[in-house]
Design a protein around this motif. Structure first.
Motif, PDB file in Angstrom:
ATOM      1  N   ARG A   2       0.837  -1.192   0.000  1.00  0.00           N
ATOM      2  CA  ARG A   2       0.000   0.000   0.000  1.00  0.00           C
ATOM      3  C   ARG A   2       0.878   1.251   0.000  1.00  0.00           C
ATOM      4  N   THR A   3       0.394   2.302  -0.618  1.00  0.00           N
ATOM      5  CA  THR A   3       1.149   3.546  -0.728  1.00  0.00           C
ATOM      6  C   THR A   3       0.678   4.527   0.328  1.00  0.00           C
ATOM      7  N   SER A   5      -0.137   8.079   1.632  1.00  0.00           N
ATOM      8  CA  SER A   5      -0.536   9.285   0.914  1.00  0.00           C
ATOM      9  C   SER A   5      -0.853  10.457   1.846  1.00  0.00           C
ATOM     10  N   ARG A   6      -1.199  10.156   3.090  1.00  0.00           N
ATOM     11  CA  ARG A   6      -1.578  11.235   4.000  1.00  0.00           C
ATOM     12  C   ARG A   6      -0.391  11.692   4.843  1.00  0.00           C
ATOM     13  N   ARG A   7      -0.361  12.957   5.155  1.00  0.00           N
ATOM     14  CA  ARG A   7       0.725  13.530   5.946  1.00  0.00           C
ATOM     15  C   ARG A   7       0.850  12.836   7.297  1.00  0.00           C
ATOM     16  N   GLY A  41       6.241   4.864   1.234  1.00  0.00           N
ATOM     17  CA  GLY A  41       6.098   6.271   0.900  1.00  0.00           C
ATOM     18  C   GLY A  41       7.450   6.820   0.484  1.00  0.00           C
TER      19      GLY A  41
END
Length: 112
Positions: A2-3, A5-7, A41
């Motif tokens: 999974r990537t 993406s949220r800060r 990430g």
């Protein structure tokens, strides 16, 4: 895989283990949510260079992660690769060796 993406996911990974290497820094943090898929990430700041240099670095980091994380990645943990200045000058095979070394150190540290 999974990537991230949220800060908040990147900030959480920053509180985990840190493994500096010549071309990048690997951050690893176990999520503890029961999901065994490794998270990945990428971060490359403006200190590394202009947009062309940063995008080249991100492409190299993505290729490294695609090759190494399915076998050597830590299940149920988030991995963040932070590009460092001069990382594009290092041979890809050497970067792959550095990533394998960092992942082994991370697995050993988390096993303790």
């Amino acid at each position: 895989m999974r990537t991230l993406s949220r800060r908040s996911e990147f900030l959480a990974a920053n509180r985990g283990l840190r493994f500096p290497m010549p071309g990048f820094v690997l951050l690893v943090r176990p999520r503890g949510d029961g999901d065994d898929a490794p998270g990945i990430g990428f971060t490359v700041s403006k200190k590394v260079g202009n947009a062309v240099v940063r995008n080249r670095m991100k492409r190299r980091l993505r290729a490294l992660a695609r090759a190494a994380l399915p076998e050597s990645g830590i299940a149920g943990a988030d991995h963040v690769l932070i590009g460092r200045p001069g990382g594009n000058a290092i041979a890809f095979a050497e970067l792959a060796g550095h990533l394998d070394s960092a992942l082994k150190r991370a697995a050993k540290k988390l096993a303790q």
